[in-house]
Design a protein around this motif. Structure first.
Motif, PDB file in Angstrom:
ATOM      1  N   LEU A   1       0.909  -1.160  -0.001  1.00 42.66           N
ATOM      2  CA  LEU A   1      -0.013  -0.202   0.055  1.00 42.66           C
ATOM      3  C   LEU A   1       0.862   1.266  -0.034  1.00 42.66           C
ATOM      4  CD1 LEU A   1      -2.653  -0.723   2.526  1.00 42.66           C
ATOM      5  CD2 LEU A   1      -3.055  -0.264   0.281  1.00 42.66           C
ATOM      6  N   LEU A   2       1.938   1.120   0.787  1.00 44.03           N
ATOM      7  CA  LEU A   2       3.016   2.245   0.947  1.00 44.03           C
ATOM      8  C   LEU A   2       3.775   2.282  -0.311  1.00 44.03           C
ATOM      9  CD1 LEU A   2       4.160   4.250   2.880  1.00 44.03           C
ATOM     10  CD2 LEU A   2       5.350   2.477   3.708  1.00 44.03           C
ATOM     11  N   LEU A   3       4.083   3.559  -0.850  1.00 43.44           N
ATOM     12  CA  LEU A   3       4.996   3.470  -1.908  1.00 43.44           C
ATOM     13  C   LEU A   3       6.495   3.442  -1.422  1.00 43.44           C
ATOM     14  CD1 LEU A   3       3.486   6.472  -3.695  1.00 43.44           C
ATOM     15  CD2 LEU A   3       3.174   4.268  -4.320  1.00 43.44           C
ATOM     16  N   LEU A   4       7.159   2.378  -2.361  1.00 44.64           N
ATOM     17  CA  LEU A   4       8.357   1.993  -2.009  1.00 44.64           C
ATOM     18  C   LEU A   4       9.397   3.150  -2.706  1.00 44.64           C
ATOM     19  CD1 LEU A   4      10.686   0.045  -0.939  1.00 44.64           C
ATOM     20  CD2 LEU A   4      10.224  -1.110  -3.129  1.00 44.64           C
ATOM     21  N   SER A   5       9.183   3.571  -3.680  1.00 44.08           N
ATOM     22  CA  SER A   5      10.045   4.778  -4.446  1.00 44.08           C
ATOM     23  C   SER A   5       9.193   5.393  -5.592  1.00 44.08           C
ATOM     24  CB  SER A   5      11.239   4.139  -4.918  1.00 44.08           C
ATOM     25  OG  SER A   5      10.989   3.056  -6.051  1.00 44.08           O
ATOM     26  N   VAL A   6       9.674   5.886  -6.419  1.00 43.03           N
ATOM     27  CA  VAL A   6       9.027   6.616  -7.564  1.00 43.03           C
ATOM     28  C   VAL A   6       8.638   5.595  -8.550  1.00 43.03           C
ATOM     29  CG1 VAL A   6       9.909   8.904  -7.239  1.00 43.03           C
ATOM     30  CG2 VAL A   6      11.179   7.108  -8.591  1.00 43.03           C
ATOM     31  N   HIS A   7       9.438   4.378  -8.449  1.00 41.53           N
ATOM     32  CA  HIS A   7       9.081   3.497  -9.576  1.00 41.53           C
ATOM     33  C   HIS A   7       8.040   2.456  -9.136  1.00 41.53           C
ATOM     34  CE1 HIS A   7      12.617   4.509 -11.805  1.00 41.53           C
ATOM     35  NE2 HIS A   7      13.268   4.396 -10.442  1.00 41.53           N
ATOM     36  N   THR A   8       7.365   2.484  -7.548  1.00 37.67           N
ATOM     37  CA  THR A   8       6.533   1.469  -7.421  1.00 37.67           C
ATOM     38  C   THR A   8       4.954   2.333  -7.095  1.00 37.67           C
ATOM     39  OG1 THR A   8       8.255   0.708  -5.720  1.00 37.67           O
ATOM     40  CG2 THR A   8       5.900   0.228  -5.219  1.00 37.67           C
ATOM     41  N   LEU A   9       4.151   1.396  -7.936  1.00 37.29           N
ATOM     42  CA  LEU A   9       2.775   1.791  -7.625  1.00 37.29           C
ATOM     43  C   LEU A   9       1.917   0.963  -7.004  1.00 37.29           C
ATOM     44  CD1 LEU A   9       0.376   4.012  -8.438  1.00 37.29           C
ATOM     45  CD2 LEU A   9       0.313   2.585 -10.461  1.00 37.29           C
ATOM     46  N   ALA A  10       1.285   1.164  -5.668  1.00 45.02           N
ATOM     47  CA  ALA A  10       0.521   0.532  -5.190  1.00 45.02           C
ATOM     48  C   ALA A  10      -1.080   0.740  -5.893  1.00 45.02           C
ATOM     49  CB  ALA A  10       0.160   0.604  -3.580  1.00 45.02           C
ATOM     50  N   GLU A  11      -1.475  -0.204  -6.450  1.00 39.63           N
ATOM     51  CA  GLU A  11      -2.586   0.112  -7.649  1.00 39.63           C
ATOM     52  C   GLU A  11      -3.692  -0.690  -6.598  1.00 39.63           C
ATOM     53  OE1 GLU A  11      -4.173  -1.023 -12.153  1.00 39.63           O
ATOM     54  OE2 GLU A  11      -1.913  -1.420 -11.437  1.00 39.63           O
ATOM     55  N   VAL A  12      -4.620  -0.088  -6.021  1.00 42.81           N
ATOM     56  CA  VAL A  12      -5.741  -0.538  -5.491  1.00 42.81           C
ATOM     57  C   VAL A  12      -6.865  -0.613  -6.448  1.00 42.81           C
ATOM     58  CG1 VAL A  12      -7.544  -0.439  -3.916  1.00 42.81           C
ATOM     59  CG2 VAL A  12      -5.231   0.732  -3.335  1.00 42.81           C
ATOM     60  N   VAL A  13      -7.102  -2.107  -6.886  1.00 42.06           N
ATOM     61  CA  VAL A  13      -8.168  -2.379  -7.880  1.00 42.06           C
ATOM     62  C   VAL A  13      -9.622  -2.738  -7.092  1.00 42.06           C
ATOM     63  CG1 VAL A  13      -6.361  -3.138  -9.387  1.00 42.06           C
ATOM     64  CG2 VAL A  13      -7.292  -4.864  -7.750  1.00 42.06           C
ATOM     65  N   LYS A  14     -10.637  -2.790  -8.270  1.00 42.12           N
ATOM     66  CA  LYS A  14     -11.670  -3.293  -7.549  1.00 42.12           C
ATOM     67  C   LYS A  14     -12.075  -4.699  -7.029  1.00 42.12           C
ATOM     68  CE  LYS A  14     -13.991   0.301 -10.364  1.00 42.12           C
ATOM     69  NZ  LYS A  14     -15.220   0.586 -11.514  1.00 42.12           N
ATOM     70  N   SER A  15     -11.431  -5.653  -7.628  1.00 42.58           N
ATOM     71  CA  SER A  15     -11.909  -7.080  -7.338  1.00 42.58           C
ATOM     72  C   SER A  15     -10.491  -7.711  -7.652  1.00 42.58           C
ATOM     73  CB  SER A  15     -12.892  -7.656  -8.166  1.00 42.58           C
ATOM     74  OG  SER A  15     -12.528  -7.836  -9.419  1.00 42.58           O
ATOM     75  N   MET A  16     -10.421  -8.746  -6.937  1.00 44.72           N
ATOM     76  CA  MET A  16      -9.185  -9.863  -6.879  1.00 44.72           C
ATOM     77  C   MET A  16      -8.954 -10.444  -8.367  1.00 44.72           C
ATOM     78  SD  MET A  16      -8.080  -9.675  -4.063  1.00 44.72           S
ATOM     79  CE  MET A  16      -7.015 -10.793  -4.268  1.00 44.72           C
ATOM     80  N   SER A  17     -10.118 -10.357  -9.316  1.00 39.46           N
ATOM     81  CA  SER A  17     -10.012 -10.934 -10.504  1.00 39.46           C
ATOM     82  C   SER A  17      -9.182  -9.857 -11.526  1.00 39.46           C
ATOM     83  CB  SER A  17     -11.323 -10.845 -11.288  1.00 39.46           C
ATOM     84  OG  SER A  17     -12.238  -9.717 -11.162  1.00 39.46           O
ATOM     85  N   ASP A  18      -8.884  -8.701 -11.070  1.00 39.20           N
ATOM     86  CA  ASP A  18      -8.101  -7.642 -11.722  1.00 39.20           C
ATOM     87  C   ASP A  18      -6.714  -8.232 -11.959  1.00 39.20           C
ATOM     88  OD1 ASP A  18     -10.235  -6.075 -12.441  1.00 39.20           O
ATOM     89  OD2 ASP A  18     -10.028  -4.847 -10.555  1.00 39.20           O
ATOM     90  N   CYS A  19      -6.463  -9.115 -10.870  1.00 37.14           N
ATOM     91  CA  CYS A  19      -4.922  -9.677 -11.070  1.00 37.14           C
ATOM     92  C   CYS A  19      -5.000 -10.873 -10.586  1.00 37.14           C
ATOM     93  CB  CYS A  19      -4.038  -9.041  -9.780  1.00 37.14           C
ATOM     94  SG  CYS A  19      -3.412  -7.463 -10.136  1.00 37.14           S
ATOM     95  N   SER A  20      -5.848 -11.595 -11.509  1.00 34.48           N
ATOM     96  CA  SER A  20      -6.263 -13.299 -11.210  1.00 34.48           C
ATOM     97  C   SER A  20      -4.904 -14.040 -11.887  1.00 34.48           C
ATOM     98  CB  SER A  20      -7.421 -13.628 -12.008  1.00 34.48           C
ATOM     99  OG  SER A  20      -7.399 -13.286 -13.419  1.00 34.48           O
ATOM    100  N   GLN A  21      -4.027 -13.240 -12.860  1.00 34.51           N
ATOM    101  CA  GLN A  21      -2.741 -14.022 -13.164  1.00 34.51           C
ATOM    102  C   GLN A  21      -1.938 -14.506 -12.308  1.00 34.51           C
ATOM    103  OE1 GLN A  21      -3.452 -10.925 -13.539  1.00 34.51           O
ATOM    104  NE2 GLN A  21      -1.509  -9.629 -13.844  1.00 34.51           N
ATOM    105  N   PHE A  22      -1.953 -14.299 -10.992  1.00 33.79           N
ATOM    106  CA  PHE A  22      -1.045 -14.419 -10.002  1.00 33.79           C
ATOM    107  C   PHE A  22      -1.599 -15.769  -9.319  1.00 33.79           C
ATOM    108  CE2 PHE A  22      -0.276  -9.949 -10.669  1.00 33.79           C
ATOM    109  CZ  PHE A  22       1.256 -10.210 -10.958  1.00 33.79           C
TER     110      PHE A  22
END
Length: 264
Positions: free
Chosen positions: A18-39
């Protein structure tokens, strides 16, 4: 009970931000788990009773799904508990370098470095170890406060660390797919306590657990094992956690086994 499924990799990936690690890091809050189902194994999110059922988050105000992005690439997915301020489960991404975050800032919905200050009992125990990362960028993405829980110091550096090294060795030797690559499915998690908190904010888990399975092309079979450790100081040096079956872990977590290898 918090469960964590780490995705399939070469070698292995990661946890949550949730916390940004650096300018290269983006905590992308999405609507559902299916948005990252590939993992997820078979693109199916884990079943966490009372938290995540049939792929749906039951309390969307408390639990936030995150597609963690580093250098414009999605690397893992996490479900984060904004009340207990620890990960519920993670897929894909640990280290000690927390210097790039504001140590004196207190975050309303997640743990901060300030929560761990003046603490001589608990380490920043990582849910997903950096040694399991497949690339340098994957390794860097583990340096985040939302990939950690308060973990008893000698437990973190002792028996839990020994277990992580052993599992990595096993997977590198046996979890080889038909292409000759190391490929496996790892699950790690923290069982939150009923009333122990660090800095009156961050839940101190009562136990940590880990499980893995993989299909070995050479053996032409699935192999799997699990480990469980109470979140207390090790009683003696060079302690090793007992290896248990997935069924035994299911019993400890009070979850029925409904699948062949990974059923969460």
């Amino acid at each position: 009970i918090y469960l964590s499924i780490l995705n399939k990799i070469t070698f292995l990936p990661v946890a949550a931000l949730l916390l940004l690690l650096s300018v290269h890091t983006l905590a992308e809050v999405v609507k559902s788990m299916s948005d990252c189902s590939q993992f997820f194994l078979d693109q199916t999110p884990p079943h966490v009773p009372g938290v995540l059922e049939d792929g749906k988050i039951l309390n969307q105000n408390r639990y936030k799904p995150i597609c963690q992005t580093y250098k414009n690439q999605r690397r893992f997915v996490t479900l984060y508990d904004t009340k207990n301020k620890i990960p519920v489960f993670s897929t894909k991404a640990a280290g000690k370098n927390m210097k790039r975050v504001n140590k004196n800032r207190e975050y309303n919905h997640q743990a901060g470095s300030i929560d761990y200050q003046s603490n001589k009992t608990f380490d920043k125990g990582h849910i997903f170890p950096s040694s399991y990362a497949s690339t340098l960028d994957d390794k860097k993405s583990t340096f985040t406060l939302t990939n950690i829980v308060p973990q008893a110091e000698s437990f973190n550096k002792g028996s839990w660390n020994n277990m992580e090294k052993c599992i990595k060795c096993v997977m590198e030797k046996y979890c080889i797919n038909s292409n000759g690559d190391t490929e496996g499915f790892v699950m790690t998690g923290a069982q939150p306590s009923s009333g122990s908190f660090l800095n009156n904010r961050v839940n101190v888990p009562s136990a940590l657990w880990s499980a893995f399975c993989c299909y070995s092309a050479n053996m032409e079979a699935w192999i799997a094992s699990a480990h469980w450790g109470d979140n207390v100081q090790d009683e003696f040096k060079n302690k090793f956690l007992e290896t248990i079956t997935l069924e035994a872990l299911y019993q400890k977590l009070s979850i029925s086994n409904s699948g062949n290898c990974v059923c969460f």
